[in-house]
Design a protein around this motif. Structure first.
Motif, short mmCIF file in Angstrom:
data_model
loop_
_atom_site.label_atom_id
_atom_site.label_comp_id
_atom_site.label_asym_id
_atom_site.label_seq_id
_atom_site.Cartn_x
_atom_site.Cartn_y
_atom_site.Cartn_z
N GLY A 82 20.40 8.45 15.89
CA GLY A 82 20.08 8.69 14.38
C GLY A 82 20.90 7.97 13.34
O GLY A 82 20.71 8.38 12.11
N GLN A 83 21.83 7.52 13.78
CA GLN A 83 23.02 6.96 12.85
C GLN A 83 23.32 5.59 12.69
O GLN A 83 22.58 4.78 13.83
CB GLN A 83 24.32 7.92 12.81
N LEU A 125 18.14 -3.04 7.56
CA LEU A 125 18.77 -2.33 8.79
C LEU A 125 19.11 -0.63 8.33
O LEU A 125 18.60 0.03 9.27
CB LEU A 125 20.14 -2.78 9.38
N ARG A 126 19.78 -0.56 7.18
CA ARG A 126 19.86 0.71 6.84
C ARG A 126 18.62 1.64 6.34
O ARG A 126 18.33 2.55 6.67
CB ARG A 126 20.89 1.07 5.48
N GLU A 127 17.44 0.73 5.75
CA GLU A 127 16.41 1.45 5.77
C GLU A 127 15.73 2.12 6.90
O GLU A 127 14.93 2.63 6.71
CB GLU A 127 15.30 0.33 4.74
N LEU A 128 15.75 0.85 7.98
CA LEU A 128 15.08 1.21 9.09
C LEU A 128 15.59 2.67 9.71
O LEU A 128 15.09 3.42 10.32
CB LEU A 128 15.33 0.12 10.25
N ASN A 129 17.04 2.87 9.44
CA ASN A 129 17.88 3.92 10.10
C ASN A 129 17.21 5.17 9.15
O ASN A 129 16.66 6.27 9.75
CB ASN A 129 19.08 3.78 9.96
N ARG A 130 17.19 4.89 7.98
CA ARG A 130 17.09 6.15 7.08
C ARG A 130 15.57 6.71 6.98
O ARG A 130 15.14 7.59 7.04
CB ARG A 130 17.50 5.80 5.63
N GLN A 131 14.66 5.60 6.98
CA GLN A 131 13.33 5.83 6.93
C GLN A 131 12.38 5.94 8.14
O GLN A 131 11.57 6.62 8.23
CB GLN A 131 12.46 4.67 6.09
N GLU A 132 12.91 5.25 9.16
CA GLU A 132 12.28 5.36 10.61
C GLU A 132 13.09 5.96 11.73
O GLU A 132 12.58 6.18 12.72
CB GLU A 132 11.78 3.95 10.88
N GLY A 133 14.34 6.51 11.21
CA GLY A 133 15.24 7.19 12.14
C GLY A 133 15.75 6.18 13.44
O GLY A 133 16.05 6.75 14.51
N LYS A 134 15.78 5.04 13.26
CA LYS A 134 16.24 3.88 13.99
C LYS A 134 17.87 4.24 14.36
O LYS A 134 18.63 4.35 13.28
CB LYS A 134 15.94 2.46 13.78
N ASP A 146 27.76 4.78 9.28
CA ASP A 146 27.95 6.16 9.16
C ASP A 146 29.13 6.85 10.33
O ASP A 146 29.73 7.56 10.07
CB ASP A 146 26.64 6.94 9.73
N HIS A 147 29.24 6.01 11.27
CA HIS A 147 30.14 5.94 12.42
C HIS A 147 30.78 4.65 12.54
O HIS A 147 30.02 3.62 12.67
CB HIS A 147 29.46 6.52 13.73
N MET A 148 31.96 4.66 12.84
CA MET A 148 32.67 3.22 12.94
C MET A 148 33.63 3.53 14.33
O MET A 148 34.41 4.42 14.56
CB MET A 148 33.58 2.95 11.82
N VAL A 149 33.60 2.47 15.12
CA VAL A 149 34.52 2.28 16.25
C VAL A 149 35.46 1.25 16.28
O VAL A 149 34.79 0.03 16.17
CB VAL A 149 33.70 2.29 17.36
#
Length: 263
Positions: free
Chosen positions: A29-30, A182-191, A208-211
């Motif tokens: 979810g991030q 892509l961020r909208e897909l994450n925030r709005q659809e939980g991708k 949100d998370h970086m490697v």
């Protein structure tokens, strides 16, 4: 919660090790961004997560199970991957390309359905491509073409989406357009989004998370504000810089130095 993970993962090309004994867990979810110098193994790692590259040792765990033991169709219903610089079949239009995302759901018993048609229509609308649906993919601008490929991954209806350098060869305006989508897909659809990016400042803004991948392993991982430092940039990229707060987005902002800039 973990979307995808690796345990003791070792990857190699022609016996040349690329990733060595890697343990990694990417949050569900991030938005996770992989950073690192050219040739460090970011794209190789992404391919292994999509089961496009078999590990030399270790395992990739997708939704709690070894990805190598899952049927191909099952993997395709759990994750979608957009490789770097994908090539569409010649003459294909946008709607036809997006419809390819429904392939994992087709069989001799399950033919194209009204539900498939509705999913494709939603993917076109979600990516702003309704008016371009009948246009040939090779007639689109770079940003439009990338949105068409993202629409195809949406039609695949997977929770996890992997993208290898989705902003390559796009101008700055189209880079922001794609990353905002892509961020909208994450925030709005939980991708759950996992992508490789080269631009450190955009990586910090959208992740949100970086490697940070370096020396065949994860050199550092966490929130961008927690891990991005001048020392990390020097170690991973061999580049001197200053890290300051972005005055607008309040994320780390990397100011690189050239050879002629006083330290």
């Amino acid at each position: 919660m973990t979307a995808i993970a690796s345990r003791n993962l070792t990857l190699a090309y022609q016996r040349q090790p690329i990733i060595d004994n890697l343990d990694l867990a990417l949050p569900r979810g991030q938005v996770t961004v992989l950073i690192g110098s050219n040739g460090c193994g970011k794209s190789t790692l992404l391919k292994s997560f999509a089961r496009l590259l078999k590990p030399q040792a270790g395992t990739v765990i997708l939704n709690g199970a070894d990805i190598q033991r899952k049927p191909t169709a099952a993997v395709a219903r759990e994750l979608a991957i957009l490789p770097q610089m994908p090539v569409a079949p010649e003459g294909i239009c946008v709607r036809q390309l997006v419809a390819l995302g429904r392939y994992p759901y087709q069989s001799w018993m399950q033919q194209w359905s009204a539900e498939d048609e509705a999913v494709v229509a939603r993917a076109l609308t979600r990516t702003g491509l309704d008016e371009l649906a009948e246009r040939p993919v090779d007639a689109l601008s770079g940003g439009q073409r990338q949105r068409a490929w993202i629409a195809m991954t949406l039609a695949q209806e997977t929770e996890l989406v992997l993208l290898d350098e989705p902003t390559t060869f796009l101008d700055l305006a189209h880079q922001i357009e794609v990353l905002d989508l892509l961020r909208e897909l994450n925030r709005q659809e939980g991708k759950t989004i996992v992508m490789v990016l080269h631009d450190l400042n955009l990586a910090c803004r959208y992740a949100d998370h970086m490697v940070a991948v370096h020396q065949r392993t994860a050199y550092a991982q966490g929130k961008p504000a927690d891990i991005l430092s001048e020392e990390l940039v020097k170690t991973v990229f061999d580049l001197d810089c200053r890290i300051i707060p972005d005055p607008f987005f309040h994320t780390p902002l990397c100011i690189p130095f050239g050879r002629d800039i006083p330290r």
